[in-house]
Design an enzyme around this catalytic site. Structure first.
Site, PDB file in Angstrom:
ATOM      1  N   ASP A 431     -42.967 -58.853 -41.322  1.00 46.07           N
ATOM      2  CA  ASP A 431     -42.212 -57.871 -42.090  1.00 46.07           C
ATOM      3  C   ASP A 431     -41.565 -56.901 -41.103  1.00 46.07           C
ATOM      4  OD1 ASP A 431     -41.329 -56.357 -44.306  1.00 46.07           O
ATOM      5  OD2 ASP A 431     -43.061 -55.053 -44.149  1.00 46.07           O
ATOM      6  N   THR A 433     -40.210 -53.171 -42.075  1.00 42.21           N
ATOM      7  CA  THR A 433     -40.569 -51.781 -42.322  1.00 42.21           C
ATOM      8  C   THR A 433     -42.077 -51.619 -42.388  1.00 42.21           C
ATOM      9  OG1 THR A 433     -38.522 -51.512 -43.582  1.00 42.21           O
ATOM     10  CG2 THR A 433     -40.209 -49.817 -43.857  1.00 42.21           C
ATOM     11  N   LYS A 577     -23.676 -39.032 -52.029  1.00 44.69           N
ATOM     12  CA  LYS A 577     -24.043 -39.631 -50.756  1.00 44.69           C
ATOM     13  C   LYS A 577     -24.409 -41.089 -50.990  1.00 44.69           C
ATOM     14  CE  LYS A 577     -29.022 -38.947 -50.030  1.00 44.69           C
ATOM     15  NZ  LYS A 577     -29.540 -38.178 -51.148  1.00 44.69           N
ATOM     16  N   ARG A 608     -30.244 -45.705 -39.542  1.00 43.78           N
ATOM     17  CA  ARG A 608     -29.875 -45.852 -40.947  1.00 43.78           C
ATOM     18  C   ARG A 608     -28.886 -44.740 -41.288  1.00 43.78           C
ATOM     19  NH1 ARG A 608     -34.393 -48.649 -43.617  1.00 43.78           N
ATOM     20  NH2 ARG A 608     -34.003 -47.498 -45.532  1.00 43.78           N
ATOM     21  N   GLY A 689     -36.837 -56.928 -46.866  1.00 49.68           N
ATOM     22  CA  GLY A 689     -35.991 -56.627 -48.018  1.00 49.68           C
ATOM     23  C   GLY A 689     -34.866 -55.680 -47.678  1.00 49.68           C
ATOM     24  N   ARG A 788     -32.897 -58.964 -47.270  1.00 48.39           N
ATOM     25  CA  ARG A 788     -32.803 -58.915 -48.730  1.00 48.39           C
ATOM     26  C   ARG A 788     -33.703 -59.963 -49.377  1.00 48.39           C
ATOM     27  NH1 ARG A 788     -31.266 -53.975 -49.912  1.00 48.39           N
ATOM     28  NH2 ARG A 788     -29.172 -53.416 -49.225  1.00 48.39           N
ATOM     29  N   LYS A 794     -40.397 -64.756 -49.456  1.00 47.45           N
ATOM     30  CA  LYS A 794     -41.077 -64.767 -48.165  1.00 47.45           C
ATOM     31  C   LYS A 794     -42.104 -65.897 -48.118  1.00 47.45           C
ATOM     32  CE  LYS A 794     -40.684 -59.786 -47.222  1.00 47.45           C
ATOM     33  NZ  LYS A 794     -41.433 -58.563 -46.879  1.00 47.45           N
ATOM     34  N   ASP A 815     -47.576 -55.303 -43.791  1.00 48.13           N
ATOM     35  CA  ASP A 815     -48.392 -54.121 -44.085  1.00 48.13           C
ATOM     36  C   ASP A 815     -48.396 -53.739 -45.551  1.00 48.13           C
ATOM     37  OD1 ASP A 815     -45.670 -53.288 -44.061  1.00 48.13           O
ATOM     38  OD2 ASP A 815     -46.333 -51.217 -43.834  1.00 48.13           O
TER      39      ASP A 815
END
Length: 1110
Positions: A431, A433, A577, A608, A689, A788, A794, A815
């Site tokens: 993964d 993040t 935003k 980001r 993702g 994504r 997965k 995680d």
């Protein structure tokens, strides 16, 4: 009675007459948009109230209770089910058959020799599995008996969770977990919303907003909730966490009013209520029908490659055993075909036995030979392997280098069955993040009108790093910072605990902190706080106190990729935003090119980015906006579409203010770990993702991709431009055309394209099998990025790679709970103790505090465990060949009479006492190379790849070596003392002395063989190895030096002492041990001199270095 169903969009249903007399017990299946499976429908009566007369028939449906079952056994089926599972193992079943044969017929050895070890193995395994299942029962009981508050007749009663039924109205308070899947009826918040964290479901620790039904949100007390008269019609349970289709019919004056229900109304089991005092909700799915229960696959038993090799070898030795028995049986009757040769007198066969049919006698003899030679199958090997895995797992948990002082956590071993598999990994799926990154967003910089500002870490101010703006830009700066402080969904929260992780603790004291559905928003607001611009709910404090009234929130969605707020402080503004791709096309004014250049630069650096814009609103424009929004929100048909159209009209003609950059930093040494895995020959895939740009930047930062890496992109954007077939052909041509110039390829693919790849082509018969082409591309890529990705996608990718023709060993690391399916699917699953709950840790095979610890887990522990258990397996088969082959040869010298060569005590204790502890200690402590060298040189991992130490050539070598040693022992002893006196008084040795001499040479030879293979010596090695030899000698002296009253025979009395009193016996023992070990020593010397492996070169270098230091 009519039946009905509805489309995902409820337009057609809501336009029909509401007076349909329906009962959804009779269901018609329709396929919803975007769903591949057909779903039925169900009707739920809120509070179990019947609908008003004349509206629809009341037929109560049967639904499962809310009981969760994760255990495997019950009290009644434990013994038969566990016995069935254990005797499915070839070795256990084989020894059961042997034990029964020893009970039924007269065999050369006692049934105890097979029954006792088998009973020990079965009992220990049953106790272990029973204890593990008892823990599951205990956990299930704690969950099922958890108290739940239910509204009945205007009062709150307390029920156990397992007694909850579909239709019950539940009261849930803040920080409580939802006991089942619920539809939100009302909330303590005035707007009927509630905040929920779903860390245990999808891995996201951020707060999400859910909405109550419009017609029930005003019912905020128990009495009022009890008055709700409504039914819910919805789809049958399915595992997709993000899809829900239904409607609620609220009866007002006996007339139903229909409202659509979607995923924004559904509260899932396992999620936790946050920042909301309490809610009322109705149970819609319970027990094993909840989405949480449906979405997590069961934790199946994983088997390592070593265990598969063991079973293959076992089959070979079983065939050898049967061959031995068949050969000896045939030769016995060939021997007895001579009238002068009959059954030996010492076998004591009765006349009845002699007169049996020859086939019966032959079959009985065959079974007797099977029992005599059965020790070639090492049942004790399985016990030793289990002990090695269990005890060896503690070395991982005790490793201080895998201790994270910040978290106070060590590595955890949830299953010890896969230790050696850590040394065979070929594919690593990770993964992003929270695994590669810290999942801790930090505000890095902002760009206002082309001018770049960075927060000052020391003085809590903000510095401009380029040309100072003119006085006219001051207003833009102020608008920009106000926009950041206002345009968000951040809430302020005191200390809380999420799945055992405390938040809001600063220097041991409780303090407030920010929560939001987006960690980026929290980072921006905290960034503003650092420069003394504070946000407190809907108010802003900036130098002087400014109050803004929050009028409307245009929430973020993944299609628009932006959010907006409308505020009033004298004048009215719309602040917006979002992603640069969604903001720039809507801007009519501002320094677009300067801001765009900075955004692109930040994206390349892995930051980001978000763009910020605004639009002033006049009172007339605001009234028009309110009219558009209210009309869309109240729409029953195409509500999402009308809201999207309204947002599209409102969010136009924007003035660009600037952009922000937020960093999700890589974990410490993440890049070094990935680089080491690449050097070790592993292919690393990142499954996330996140959006492609951000994920790609992280891959470059973590050295998954290098600047020289040739990237092939298979994403939705590309598939819109070209057909999928053309893209695959382009991809194959691209990779193979460059194969001569570059060997480093990378692939980027998104979830939508992967779905097309996994689905065989239907429209074009010439499209071919996309999956095979995709796999061919992946085989030529050193790294792959999948963005994504849904959680189940997965797992599908891992399963696809596992099922490819190479059948590589896979490892998945993550995680969050969204990684659980991937972790369970891979051969080895590793959970990271991150900030997204503990679901990944609980469902993993191993858990580590940080991603950097994966390096030592694989390159050191995995390497050691594979080397150790490979030697253990080969050594066990070797020493049992050496043990049993002399017994086979001996039958040629005793008329195939099934006479044992060794005493019963030696047969029983050979594998249990005399030779078991040295190899067990070796398999726990052997370090053929220093661990520092293994960490510095990851390429050593390649030396043990693809189960190379348990391949058939090596297995055959060990077997041939065992046969050679056995023949040297038997015939050496036979020819050295043929027609020769052993003792000084001229006495000849008998058959038991001969067998004891062979057995003595055997024990010393197999022990010295292990001594030659040992590279890492400690005092424990010396104690166990030499101690086991001393124990054999002492036991033999006691066994043959005392007349034991409980034995019905004394055939070993004084045998061992008589043998040791002979000088030729001592010489024979030394000579035969030397001859047995000599070929293996010569082979090692020649191989190391001519064809040394990298490992052997390092071993020689280490010895040379030590000699130089001396």
């Amino acid at each position: 009675m009519f039946s009905h169903s509805w489309h995902q969009q409820l337009c057609s249903t809501l336009s029909l007459s509401l007076s349909l007399s329906v009962c959804v017990c009779v269901c018609v299946c329709l396929q919803c948009v975007g769903e591949e499976n057909w779903v039925d429908s169900r009707t739920v009566y809120i509070g179990h109230k019947e609908p008003p007369p004349g509206t629809e028939a009341f037929i109560q449906q049967r639904f499962p209770d809310n009981r969760i079952v994760s255990c495997k056994y019950t009290f009644w089926n434990f013994i038969p089910k566990n016995m069935f599972e254990q005797f499915r193992r070839v070795a256990n079943f084989y020894f059961l058959v042997i034990f029964l044969v020893q009970l039924i017929i007269d065999t050369p050895t006692s049934p105890i020799t097979s029954g006792l070890p088998l009973f020990f193995v079965i009992t220990v395994t049953a106790i272990k599995q029973g204890y593990e299942d008892w823990l599951r029962h205990k956990a299930d009981k704690a969950v099922n008996e958890c108290p739940v508050q239910v509204v009945q007749n205007g009062k709150i009663i307390c029920k156990q969770s397992r007694r909850l039924r579909v239709g019950d109205v539940v009261l849930v308070k803040e920080d409580e977990t939802f006991p089942c899947d619920l539809i939100l009826l009302s909330s303590s918040r005035d707007d009927g919303t509630c905040y929920v964290t779903t860390a245990s479901l999808d891995g996201e620790s951020s707060h999400k907003t859910y909405y109550a039904v419009q017609d029930t949100k005003a019912f905020t007390t128990e009495e009022e909730v009890s008055c709700i008269h409504a039914t819910i019609e919805c789809e049958q349970p399915q595992p997709d966490l993000y899809k829900f289709v239904g409607r609620i019919n609220v009866y007002m004056n006996n007339e139903p009013v229909a409202r659509p229900l979607g995923s924004e109304n559904l509260l899932l089991r396992g999620a936790t209520l946050k920042n909301t005092e309490h809610i009322y909700a109705v149970a819609i799915y319970t027990g094993m029908e909840t989405k949480m229960a449906l979405n997590y696959q069961s934790k199946s038993q994983k088997r390592s490659a070593v265990e598969k090799s063991m079973n293959a070898y076992l089959v070979v030795y079983l065939c050898i055993l049967i061959s031995k028995a068949v050969i000896n049986t045939g030769l016995k009757y060939l021997w007895q075909s001579d009238p002068n040769r009959d059954e030996p007198w010492y076998n004591e066969r009765t006349d009845t036995e002699r007169q049996r049919h020859i086939l019966i006698r032959a079959f009985t003899d065959f079974l007797a030979f099977m029992v005599l030679f059965n020790y070639i199958i090492p049942v004790s090997m399985y016990v030793t392997v289990e002990m090695q895995k269990f005890l060896g797992s503690y070395f991982i948990m005790w490793d201080d280098e895998m201790l994270d002082e910040e978290l106070g956590e060590r590595a955890v071993v949830n299953t010890s069955d896969l230790n050696e598999e850590l040394g065979q990994v070929e594919y690593v799926f990770t993964d992003k993040t929270g695994t590669l990154t810290e999942n801790n967003m930090e505000f890095i910089e902002c760009c206002v009108d082309g001018h770049v500002y960075i927060p000052h870490a020391i003085s809590s101010s903000i510095d401009m790093i380029d040309t100072s703006p003119g006085p006219d830009a001051r207003e833009r700066e102020e608008l920009f910072f106000r926009a950041l402080c206002l345009c968000h969904t951040v809430q302020v929260k005191e200390e809380e605990t999420v799945d055992g992780i405390k938040h809001g603790i600063h220097q041991g004291k409780s303090s407030s902190f920010y929560i939001s559905s987006s960690p980026d928003e929290v980072a921006l607001v905290e960034g503003m706080k650092r420069i003394h611009v504070f946000v407190c709910y809907s108010h802003i404090r900036c130098v002087h106190l400014f109050r803004f009234e929050l009028l409307e929130v245009l929430t973020f969605d993944s299609v628009r990729r932006r959010m907006s707020v409308i505020v009033r402080a004298g004048e009215m503004y719309l602040f917006c935003k979002g992603a640069d791709s969604s903001i720039f096309p809507r801007v009519i004014k501002g320094k677009v090119e300067q801001v765009k250049a900075r955004v692109e630069l930040n994206a390349v650096e892995g930051l980001r980015t978000l763009c910020v814009a605004y639009r002033p609103l006049s009172p007339e424009q605001y009234q028009q906006v309110c009219h558009q929004l209210s009309g869309a929100k109240l729409a029953l048909q195409d509500r999402d579409k009308q809201l999207a159209e309204a947002y599209d009209i409102i969010e136009r003609d924007l003035i660009l203010l600037g952009a922000t950059a937020v960093e999700d930093r890589l974990q410490e040494k993440a890049a070094d770990t990935i680089e080491s895995l690449h050097q070790a020959g592993m292919k690393v895939w990142v499954l996330t993702g996140d959006k492609m740009e951000t994920a790609a930047a992280t891959c470059y930062a973590s050295k998954l991709f290098r600047r020289s890496t040739q990237i092939l992109e298979l994403t939705t954007k590309r598939t819109e431009e070209q057909s999928l077939h053309d893209l695959h052909l382009h991809g194959v041509f691209y990779l193979f055309s460059l194969s001569g110039d570059c060997t480093d390829f990378g692939l980027i693919i998104d979830g939508a394209t992967l779905s097309a790849v996994m689905r065989p082509g239907q429209e074009d018969s010439n499209s071919g099998n996309y999956k095979e082409i995709f796999l061919e591309i992946c085989r030529n890529c050193s790294a792959v990025l999948c963005c994504r990705m849904a959680p189940l996608q997965k797992a599908q990718i891992v399963k696809m790679i596992k099922a490819s023709k190479e059948h590589p060993i896979t490892l998945a690391v993550g995680d969050g709970a969204n990684d659980v399916s991937m972790i369970l699917e891979a051969h080895v699953g590793i959970g990271i103790m991150g900030k997204e709950g503990r679901q990944a840790v609980r469902n993993s095979d191993y858990a580590i505090p940080k991603f950097k610890h994966l390096k030592k887990m694989l390159l050191v522990h995995g390497h050691y465990y594979y080397i150790r258990i490979s030697e253990l397996v080969q050594y066990f088969f070797y020493k049992n060949v050496v043990f049993m082959f002399p017994q086979f040869i001996y039958q040629f010298f005793c008329g195939f009479s099934q006479q044992p060569l060794y005493d019963t005590a030696y047969l029983t204790l050979y594998n249990i006492s005399f030779t078991s502890l040295p190899i067990l200690l070796y398999s726990l402590m052997e370090q053929h190379i220093n661990m520092d060298i293994l960490k510095k040189d990851p390429s050593l991992y390649k030396d043990i790849a693809k189960n190379c130490l348990l391949r058939w050539p090596i297995f055959i070598y060990w077997t041939v070596l065992g046969v050679y040693d056995a023949m040297v022992m038997f015939f050496g002893a036979y020819f050295l003392f043929d027609n020769t006196s052993f003792t000084s008084n001229g006495q000849m040795f008998g058959n038991w002395t001969f067998g004891t001499l062979v057995f003595t040479v055997l024990v010393f030879t197999v022990t010295f063989k292990l001594v030659l293979d040992t590279h890492y010596w400690t005092w424990i090695n010396h104690f166990v190895i030499w101690g086991s030899l001393v124990f054999f000698v002492v036991f033999s002296l006691l066994w043959g030096g005392i007349i034991w009253p409980f034995l019905n025979y004394q055939r070993m009395y004084y045998v061992f002492m008589q043998m040791l009193s002979s000088g030729p016996a001592w010489l024979s023992i030394i000579l035969l041990i030397t001859v047995c070990l000599l070929p293996d020593v010569v082979k090692k010397v020649i191989w190391r001199a001519l064809w040394p492996t990298t490992t052997e070169k390092i071993q020689v270098g280490a010895i040379t270095s030590m000699e130089t230091l001396d």
